[in-house]
Motif scaffolding. Structure first.
Motif, PDB file in Angstrom:
ATOM      1  N   ALA A   1       0.845  -1.191   0.000  1.00 32.21           N
ATOM      2  CA  ALA A   1       0.000   0.000   0.000  1.00 32.21           C
ATOM      3  C   ALA A   1       0.882   1.244   0.000  1.00 32.21           C
ATOM      4  CB  ALA A   1      -0.934   0.001   1.211  1.00 32.21           C
ATOM      5  N   ARG A   2       0.285   2.401  -0.150  1.00 34.08           N
ATOM      6  CA  ARG A   2       0.989   3.670  -0.107  1.00 34.08           C
ATOM      7  C   ARG A   2       0.170   4.646   0.737  1.00 34.08           C
ATOM      8  NH1 ARG A   2      -1.897   2.804  -4.455  1.00 34.08           N
ATOM      9  NH2 ARG A   2      -3.182   4.461  -5.393  1.00 34.08           N
ATOM     10  N   GLY A   3       0.843   5.609   1.342  1.00 33.93           N
ATOM     11  CA  GLY A   3       0.099   6.500   2.214  1.00 33.93           C
ATOM     12  C   GLY A   3       0.774   7.842   2.402  1.00 33.93           C
ATOM     13  N   ILE A   4      -0.018   8.799   2.886  1.00 31.30           N
ATOM     14  CA  ILE A   4       0.487  10.111   3.271  1.00 31.30           C
ATOM     15  C   ILE A   4       0.103  10.356   4.722  1.00 31.30           C
ATOM     16  CG2 ILE A   4       0.305  10.978   0.911  1.00 31.30           C
ATOM     17  CD1 ILE A   4      -2.181  12.556   1.779  1.00 31.30           C
ATOM     18  N   MET A   5       0.871  11.195   5.399  1.00 28.27           N
ATOM     19  CA  MET A   5       0.623  11.465   6.813  1.00 28.27           C
ATOM     20  C   MET A   5       0.150  12.908   6.998  1.00 28.27           C
ATOM     21  SD  MET A   5       3.566   9.443   8.993  1.00 28.27           S
ATOM     22  CE  MET A   5       4.979  10.231   8.197  1.00 28.27           C
ATOM     23  N   ASP A   6      -0.846  13.064   7.839  1.00 28.38           N
ATOM     24  CA  ASP A   6      -1.380  14.369   8.232  1.00 28.38           C
ATOM     25  C   ASP A   6      -1.411  14.406   9.767  1.00 28.38           C
ATOM     26  OD1 ASP A   6      -2.558  16.874   8.102  1.00 28.38           O
ATOM     27  OD2 ASP A   6      -4.434  16.194   7.212  1.00 28.38           O
ATOM     28  N   TRP A   7      -1.919  15.510  10.319  1.00 28.47           N
ATOM     29  CA  TRP A   7      -2.036  15.656  11.769  1.00 28.47           C
ATOM     30  C   TRP A   7      -0.715  15.397  12.487  1.00 28.47           C
ATOM     31  CZ3 TRP A   7      -7.164  12.486  12.733  1.00 28.47           C
ATOM     32  CH2 TRP A   7      -8.228  13.124  12.078  1.00 28.47           C
ATOM     33  N   GLY A   8       0.378  15.871  11.906  1.00 35.35           N
ATOM     34  CA  GLY A   8       1.682  15.713  12.540  1.00 35.35           C
ATOM     35  C   GLY A   8       2.186  14.286  12.567  1.00 35.35           C
ATOM     36  N   GLY A   9       1.596  13.405  11.776  1.00 33.59           N
ATOM     37  CA  GLY A   9       1.942  11.987  11.760  1.00 33.59           C
ATOM     38  C   GLY A   9       0.878  11.116  12.390  1.00 33.59           C
ATOM     39  N   GLY A  10      -0.140  11.726  12.987  1.00 33.96           N
ATOM     40  CA  GLY A  10      -1.186  10.965  13.672  1.00 33.96           C
ATOM     41  C   GLY A  10      -2.273  10.423  12.778  1.00 33.96           C
ATOM     42  N   ARG A  11      -2.336  10.900  11.558  1.00 35.54           N
ATOM     43  CA  ARG A  11      -3.317  10.386  10.596  1.00 35.54           C
ATOM     44  C   ARG A  11      -2.574   9.910   9.352  1.00 35.54           C
ATOM     45  NH1 ARG A  11      -7.534  14.398   7.581  1.00 35.54           N
ATOM     46  NH2 ARG A  11      -9.235  13.396   8.723  1.00 35.54           N
ATOM     47  N   ILE A  12      -2.990   8.740   8.853  1.00 39.49           N
ATOM     48  CA  ILE A  12      -2.480   8.232   7.581  1.00 39.49           C
ATOM     49  C   ILE A  12      -3.665   7.921   6.680  1.00 39.49           C
ATOM     50  CG2 ILE A  12      -1.252   6.360   6.413  1.00 39.49           C
ATOM     51  CD1 ILE A  12       0.485   6.076   8.885  1.00 39.49           C
ATOM     52  N   TRP A  13      -3.636   8.492   5.483  1.00 35.83           N
ATOM     53  CA  TRP A  13      -4.537   8.067   4.427  1.00 35.83           C
ATOM     54  C   TRP A  13      -3.760   7.081   3.560  1.00 35.83           C
ATOM     55  CZ3 TRP A  13      -9.566   9.153   4.298  1.00 35.83           C
ATOM     56  CH2 TRP A  13     -10.037  10.319   4.918  1.00 35.83           C
ATOM     57  N   ALA A  14      -4.311   5.901   3.353  1.00 40.07           N
ATOM     58  CA  ALA A  14      -3.581   4.864   2.622  1.00 40.07           C
ATOM     59  C   ALA A  14      -4.465   4.236   1.556  1.00 40.07           C
ATOM     60  CB  ALA A  14      -3.103   3.782   3.588  1.00 40.07           C
ATOM     61  N   ALA A  15      -3.839   3.785   0.484  1.00 42.02           N
ATOM     62  CA  ALA A  15      -4.526   3.060  -0.582  1.00 42.02           C
ATOM     63  C   ALA A  15      -3.648   1.909  -1.029  1.00 42.02           C
ATOM     64  CB  ALA A  15      -4.839   3.982  -1.762  1.00 42.02           C
ATOM     65  N   GLY A  16      -4.280   0.810  -1.403  1.00 39.04           N
ATOM     66  CA  GLY A  16      -3.525  -0.348  -1.847  1.00 39.04           C
ATOM     67  C   GLY A  16      -4.441  -1.447  -2.333  1.00 39.04           C
ATOM     68  N   PRO A  17      -3.895  -2.610  -2.636  1.00 34.90           N
ATOM     69  CA  PRO A  17      -4.711  -3.714  -3.147  1.00 34.90           C
ATOM     70  C   PRO A  17      -5.896  -4.026  -2.233  1.00 34.90           C
ATOM     71  CG  PRO A  17      -2.376  -4.231  -3.325  1.00 34.90           C
ATOM     72  CD  PRO A  17      -2.463  -2.966  -2.528  1.00 34.90           C
ATOM     73  N   GLY A  18      -7.062  -4.146  -2.834  1.00 38.61           N
ATOM     74  CA  GLY A  18      -8.273  -4.413  -2.059  1.00 38.61           C
ATOM     75  C   GLY A  18      -8.440  -5.891  -1.772  1.00 38.61           C
ATOM     76  N   THR A  19      -7.503  -6.456  -1.012  1.00 36.30           N
ATOM     77  CA  THR A  19      -7.525  -7.885  -0.695  1.00 36.30           C
ATOM     78  C   THR A  19      -7.597  -8.090   0.809  1.00 36.30           C
ATOM     79  OG1 THR A  19      -5.108  -8.053  -0.504  1.00 36.30           O
ATOM     80  CG2 THR A  19      -6.073  -8.322  -2.712  1.00 36.30           C
TER      81      THR A  19
END
Length: 402
Positions: free
Chosen positions: A317-335
């Motif tokens: 998967a891949r992701g970005i961090m927000d909220w100083g590192g406290g939030r991650i939005w992630a996307a990847g294989p839907g398995t």
């Protein structure tokens, strides 16, 4: 399978009658505004859709008191346009997740609160639920309940307001919501530091958030994510936002650059560029998930963010961090395998996950939020029974069988 019927009541009274009849018939209902978040969480097991989209309009706006009330089906962009005319904004900076969720439907006032959607500014001003002052809601008996009010002194039913915010339409149908708003900043500025890894980035974000300079956004974008935003280039970007009057922003950016000098050369973004970049971060546009991919919203301690990001990246998967590192939005294989990795990583590091988008086969087969501890699960069932005794509102959306 029979086609699901679509009901859009003309007003609150008609909606209450329809809910009461559905409770009598034990007819499960998919509750929504415009349906922009219908692909989130678990598929709802219902044979009818009941929508608030015809309950539309601002019912109270007092710029001097920083308060706005609107019916639940009011388009969110209409409310934001009203606020802009008086130089004001929604405090929690709710995101537009249409691209992330693969939907072209607009977002409603009620849907925004039911999802407790909050953007980068949450680290400074709190989540959407923290600014809900009052609601009108129809419970599972078809009764109209008013909780809270339109002034800060009136805190009657405050806990019910917080309970409904984030309930995903499983406890009642909100028909009118009152929120506290804030003046919009005259200027937005940002500092970026290029080329840091995730651990270094979160250390820089922590230093910025611990400073006295009033940071209102703190995010880390890996290089692949930065490349999707033209102003940022091809290296990873650690980005910090400050919002206020022009002279204050300029002074604070300069001072903060000195605080962050040990992490690398700090560059500043002007107002127009900063607003565009933070809108992209708010709306999670760098992820651009494919139709067969899953999307997760993860929250943890900021210090655990880099490790959590590394674990999900190792799973593909891949992701970005927000909220100083406290939030991650992630996307990847839907398995199920990748989802299992996400669940274990969140469990081991401490935190929370929400399956925001996935193929229906995955949404049906796996937990979409963490399983609750027995005592908390029992409390959840009691609250559900009190608010929706016949279990007609969005059955199965959060937990199977509930």
């Amino acid at each position: 399978m029979a086609e699901r019927s679509d009901i859009a009541a003309a007003d609150e009274a008609e909606l209450a009658v329809l809910v009461a009849q559905a409770a009598t018939d034990r007819r499960p209902l998919l509750v929504q505004g415009f349906g922009s978040k219908s692909g989130m969480l678990r598929p709802v097991q219902a044979d009818a859709t009941i929508s608030t989209r015809r309950l539309s309009g601002v019912t109270l706006y007092s710029p001097r008191e920083l308060v706005i009330s609107a019916l639940a089906g009011t388009p969110l962009d209409e409310i934001e346009a009203v606020l802009r005319q008086s130089g004001q904004q929604l405090t929690a900076e709710p995101p537009d997740l249409s691209g992330l969720l693969g939907s072209d439907a607009g977002q409603s006032w009620g849907g925004m609160v039911a999802g407790n959607l909050s953007g980068p500014r949450r680290i400074a001003w709190g989540a959407t639920r923290d600014h809900v002052m009052g609601i009108r809601v129809i419970n599972g008996r078809g009764e109209v309940i008013r909780s809270g009010g339109r002034v800060l002194k009136n805190v009657t039913g405050l806990d019910l307001c917080k309970l409904l915010a984030g309930s995903q339409g499983t406890l009642g149908i909100m028909t009118e919501i009152t929120l506290k708003v804030l003046p919009a900043p005259a200027t937005t500025g940002a500092i970026i530091i290029r080329g840091l890894d995730a651990n270094q980035g979160v250390s820089a974000l922590s230093a910025a958030l611990g400073s006295p300079f009033g940071v209102s956004g703190a995010a880390f974008l890996p290089s692949w994510a930065a490349e999707t935003i033209p102003a940022l280039g091809s290296q990873s970007v650690t980005i910090i936002r400050i919002e206020d009057f022009p002279h204050s922003v300029a002074y604070r950016l300069d001072q903060l650059s000195g605080v962050l000098a040990r992490f690398g050369r700090a560059e500043t973004l002007d107002d127009l560029t900063s607003r565009a970049v933070w809108k992209a971060i708010r709306d999670v546009t760098p992820l651009r998930p494919g139709a067969s991919e899953a999307v997760w919203h993860l929250s943890t301690r900021p210090s655990h963010g880099p490790q959590l990001l590394a674990l999900i990246e190792a799973a593909g998967a891949r992701g970005i961090m927000d909220w100083g590192g406290g939030r991650i939005w992630a996307a990847g294989p839907g398995t199920e395998a990748v989802h299992g990795t996400v669940m274990r990583a969140v469990r081991d590091l401490g935190g929370h996950f929400t399956l925001m988008r996935a193929p229906d086969s995955l949404r049906t087969a796996v937990p979409v939020v963490p399983e609750e501890a027995p005592a908390l699960a029992a409390l959840t069932r009691r609250v559900k029974a009190a608010m929706d005794p016949a279990g007609i509102f969005n059955p199965g959306r959060l937990y199977a069988g509930l």
